[in-house]
Every structure is written in C-alpha cells, then in structure tokens.
Design a protein around this motif. Sequence first.
Motif, PDB file in Angstrom:
ATOM      1  N   LYS A   1       0.441  -1.101  -0.246  1.00 29.09           N
ATOM      2  CA  LYS A   1      -0.175  -0.368   0.692  1.00 29.09           C
ATOM      3  C   LYS A   1       0.905   1.453   0.197  1.00 29.09           C
ATOM      4  N   LYS A   2       1.762   1.170   0.180  1.00 28.61           N
ATOM      5  CA  LYS A   2       3.384   1.938   0.049  1.00 28.61           C
ATOM      6  C   LYS A   2       4.091   1.841  -0.124  1.00 28.61           C
ATOM      7  N   GLN A   3       4.384   2.626  -1.471  1.00 29.86           N
ATOM      8  CA  GLN A   3       5.647   2.817  -2.370  1.00 29.86           C
ATOM      9  C   GLN A   3       7.066   1.964  -1.323  1.00 29.86           C
ATOM     10  N   HIS A   4       7.453   2.765  -0.163  1.00 32.64           N
ATOM     11  CA  HIS A   4       8.753   2.586   0.448  1.00 32.64           C
ATOM     12  C   HIS A   4       8.549   0.993   0.885  1.00 32.64           C
ATOM     13  N   ASN A   5       7.631   0.213   1.047  1.00 30.57           N
ATOM     14  CA  ASN A   5       7.022  -1.186   1.883  1.00 30.57           C
ATOM     15  C   ASN A   5       7.627  -2.248   0.590  1.00 30.57           C
ATOM     16  N   ASN A   6       8.261  -1.901   0.071  1.00 34.18           N
ATOM     17  CA  ASN A   6       8.085  -2.736  -1.550  1.00 34.18           C
ATOM     18  C   ASN A   6       9.185  -3.629  -0.884  1.00 34.18           C
ATOM     19  N   TRP A   7      10.646  -3.264  -0.301  1.00 33.44           N
ATOM     20  CA  TRP A   7      11.096  -4.469  -0.311  1.00 33.44           C
ATOM     21  C   TRP A   7      10.922  -5.424   1.415  1.00 33.44           C
ATOM     22  N   LYS A   8       9.926  -5.257   1.875  1.00 34.99           N
ATOM     23  CA  LYS A   8       9.806  -5.650   3.110  1.00 34.99           C
ATOM     24  C   LYS A   8       8.303  -6.363   2.350  1.00 34.99           C
ATOM     25  N   TYR A   9       8.006  -6.306   1.555  1.00 33.53           N
ATOM     26  CA  TYR A   9       6.993  -7.815   0.776  1.00 33.53           C
ATOM     27  C   TYR A   9       7.715  -8.911   0.002  1.00 33.53           C
ATOM     28  N   PHE A  10       8.474  -8.136  -0.106  1.00 37.70           N
ATOM     29  CA  PHE A  10       9.386  -8.880  -1.016  1.00 37.70           C
ATOM     30  C   PHE A  10      10.239  -9.983  -0.245  1.00 37.70           C
ATOM     31  N   PHE A  11      10.526  -9.475   1.299  1.00 38.96           N
ATOM     32  CA  PHE A  11      11.852  -9.940   1.748  1.00 38.96           C
ATOM     33  C   PHE A  11      10.357 -11.204   2.195  1.00 38.96           C
ATOM     34  N   VAL A  12       9.198 -10.672   2.731  1.00 37.90           N
ATOM     35  CA  VAL A  12       7.968 -11.999   3.371  1.00 37.90           C
ATOM     36  C   VAL A  12       8.212 -12.630   1.783  1.00 37.90           C
ATOM     37  N   GLN A  13       7.554 -12.396   1.158  1.00 35.09           N
ATOM     38  CA  GLN A  13       7.812 -13.489   0.112  1.00 35.09           C
ATOM     39  C   GLN A  13       8.395 -14.519   0.136  1.00 35.09           C
ATOM     40  N   PHE A  14      10.013 -13.701  -0.402  1.00 32.01           N
ATOM     41  CA  PHE A  14      11.262 -14.812  -0.280  1.00 32.01           C
ATOM     42  C   PHE A  14      10.955 -15.846   1.231  1.00 32.01           C
ATOM     43  N   VAL A  15      10.969 -15.386   2.165  1.00 30.11           N
ATOM     44  CA  VAL A  15      11.075 -16.212   3.890  1.00 30.11           C
ATOM     45  C   VAL A  15       9.855 -17.194   3.683  1.00 30.11           C
ATOM     46  N   GLY A  16       8.074 -16.391   2.833  1.00 33.86           N
ATOM     47  CA  GLY A  16       7.819 -17.711   2.745  1.00 33.86           C
ATOM     48  C   GLY A  16       8.403 -19.034   1.653  1.00 33.86           C
ATOM     49  N   LEU A  17       8.397 -18.461   0.859  1.00 40.34           N
ATOM     50  CA  LEU A  17       9.060 -19.233  -0.281  1.00 40.34           C
ATOM     51  C   LEU A  17       9.927 -20.158   0.032  1.00 40.34           C
ATOM     52  N   ALA A  18      10.514 -20.225   0.581  1.00 42.83           N
ATOM     53  CA  ALA A  18      12.519 -20.705   1.578  1.00 42.83           C
ATOM     54  C   ALA A  18      11.707 -21.960   2.343  1.00 42.83           C
ATOM     55  N   TYR A  19      10.531 -21.022   2.797  1.00 41.32           N
ATOM     56  CA  TYR A  19      10.521 -21.869   4.299  1.00 41.32           C
ATOM     57  C   TYR A  19       9.400 -23.360   3.456  1.00 41.32           C
ATOM     58  N   LEU A  20       8.456 -22.928   2.384  1.00 42.22           N
ATOM     59  CA  LEU A  20       7.830 -24.383   2.115  1.00 42.22           C
ATOM     60  C   LEU A  20       8.428 -24.931   1.526  1.00 42.22           C
ATOM     61  N   PHE A  21      10.010 -24.312   0.604  1.00 41.89           N
ATOM     62  CA  PHE A  21      10.577 -25.568   0.181  1.00 41.89           C
ATOM     63  C   PHE A  21      10.864 -25.588   1.204  1.00 41.89           C
ATOM     64  N   ILE A  22      11.386 -25.919   2.889  1.00 39.45           N
ATOM     65  CA  ILE A  22      12.072 -26.545   3.972  1.00 39.45           C
ATOM     66  C   ILE A  22      10.888 -27.674   3.639  1.00 39.45           C
ATOM     67  N   PHE A  23       9.739 -27.166   4.020  1.00 36.57           N
ATOM     68  CA  PHE A  23       8.362 -28.145   4.069  1.00 36.57           C
ATOM     69  C   PHE A  23       8.422 -28.936   3.371  1.00 36.57           C
ATOM     70  N   LEU A  24       8.546 -28.854   1.552  1.00 27.65           N
ATOM     71  CA  LEU A  24       8.580 -29.608   1.059  1.00 27.65           C
ATOM     72  C   LEU A  24       9.764 -31.280   1.071  1.00 27.65           C
ATOM     73  N   GLY A  25      11.341 -30.287   1.331  1.00 33.84           N
ATOM     74  CA  GLY A  25      12.135 -31.608   1.963  1.00 33.84           C
ATOM     75  C   GLY A  25      12.115 -32.075   2.891  1.00 33.84           C
ATOM     76  N   THR A  26      11.379 -31.325   4.122  1.00 33.29           N
ATOM     77  CA  THR A  26      11.800 -32.700   5.133  1.00 33.29           C
ATOM     78  C   THR A  26      10.533 -33.156   4.879  1.00 33.29           C
ATOM     79  N   SER A  27       9.015 -33.012   4.227  1.00 34.34           N
ATOM     80  CA  SER A  27       7.674 -33.878   3.752  1.00 34.34           C
ATOM     81  C   SER A  27       8.965 -34.942   3.388  1.00 34.34           C
ATOM     82  N   ILE A  28       9.526 -34.991   2.174  1.00 36.87           N
ATOM     83  CA  ILE A  28       9.716 -35.875   1.442  1.00 36.87           C
ATOM     84  C   ILE A  28      10.745 -36.972   2.347  1.00 36.87           C
ATOM     85  N   ALA A  29      11.467 -36.255   3.245  1.00 33.04           N
ATOM     86  CA  ALA A  29      12.689 -36.398   3.478  1.00 33.04           C
ATOM     87  C   ALA A  29      12.130 -37.765   4.735  1.00 33.04           C
ATOM     88  N   LEU A  30      10.599 -37.618   5.582  1.00 39.13           N
ATOM     89  CA  LEU A  30      10.140 -37.850   6.350  1.00 39.13           C
ATOM     90  C   LEU A  30       9.210 -39.060   5.726  1.00 39.13           C
TER      91      LEU A  30
END
Length: 226
Positions: free
Chosen positions: A55-84
């Motif tokens: 909603k504010k232009q200067h929050n763009n980097w925060k938005y992408f950071f949150v998306q990156f963290v979410g994506l990274a964690y989903l990959f962790i979930f994927l890997g641990t699910s396959i391993a388990l």
Amino acid sequence: MAVELGKRIITSIILFIIAIFCILIHKFVFVLILIVTLFICFNEWRDINYKYFKKKQHNNWKYFFVQFVGLAYLFIFLGTSIALRGNNSESIAFFIIILCICIFSDIGGYVFGKVIGGKKLTKISPNKTISGCLGSFIFSILPVLLFNFQNYTGVSYEVLSISIALCLIVSLACQLGDLLISYFKRLNKVKNTGNILPGHGGLLDRIDGLIFAIPTVYILKITQIF
C-alpha cells in the motif's frame, strides 16, 4: 457451529483420503501433489500480504522479503516432507500418524474453542481461546492412543510417554503455525487465505499447522530426540 463443524469434518475427511492415496500410491505422485499444493499455498501467502506491504511504495522491499521467506520455508517443508515420508512402510506409517495428529489437533482446537469458549489466548487471533488450545493438545493424543491400542497388548509406560510427548510437541507446532498465519491475516484484515475449501477457507488455512509440524518432527528425528 454444527454446520461449520460439519463442513470442516467433511473437508478434513476428503483431504485426508486424498493425502493418504498420494502418500501410499507412489513417491513421485506424493511429490507432484505436494508441489502443486505448495504452489497454491504460496499464491495465497502472496495475496494475503499484498494489501499491507504494497500500500506504500517504500514497503516494496518488505513485501518481497516476506514473500522470499515464505517461499524458502515452503521449500523446507517440501524437503522435510519427502524425507519423512521416505521409501519404506515404517516411515510412511510414521508420516501418516503425524498427519493424523495434526488433523486431530485442529479439530480439538475448534471443538473446544466453540463449545467451551472462554478467555482469549492472544490478540493475534481473536477466535483462539485457552480452551481451544487445551483441546488441541488433548485431541492430538488420540491417534497415538488408538494406534497403540490396536497394535499392542501391553504398551510400556516409557513408549506411551514418549508417544504422548511427541503428540504434544506436534500440536504445539501446529498451533504456532496457525497463529503465525493468523497474524498475517489480521495484519491484512482478511478472514481466510482463500476460499477453495468449504469450512476452512484457503488451502493455506488448512495446512498452516502442518507446514510447521513436519519440519519440527524432522528435526526431532534427525537429532534422535524421539
């Protein structure tokens, strides 16, 4: 409540049957369905965070950071699910039991929270109550108790104690995952992450606890705590 609970139970049963089928039929099918599921979850994660962070232009980097963290964690979930899930019947059975614990924990929290109600657990999620939290812990033990009752004629207290402790840890991880997603939903003033599942909302609403529980169990397993 009865109608909503009915929807949640029916949805849970359908998802559970689909999950069991994918887990058992072949590892390739399991991985493929898991990737599709996580793709949908990431889109829901991106959507619920868009309103607040963009909603504010200067929050763009925060938005992408949150998306990156979410994506990274989903990959962790994927890997641990396959391993388990592994490749043998023992690891597959263990994975299914963990899945059952998460489902029962979610149902217990909903039932106790609606029936008993009472004091709110946290401001992060107004619908979460202390009674619901206790209900999640209590219901999470049921799958292991039923499994032990069906398969053993004299379960030692040590085995039973370890099993119950694992259930409680899994339930705690589920509830923390639920609270985290609830925080971001509240931040963006949305009720659900989506509307794909009757009685649940989005797919991320349904597996928010699971995506925390699986990596937690994986860590416990590789560290040989359990």
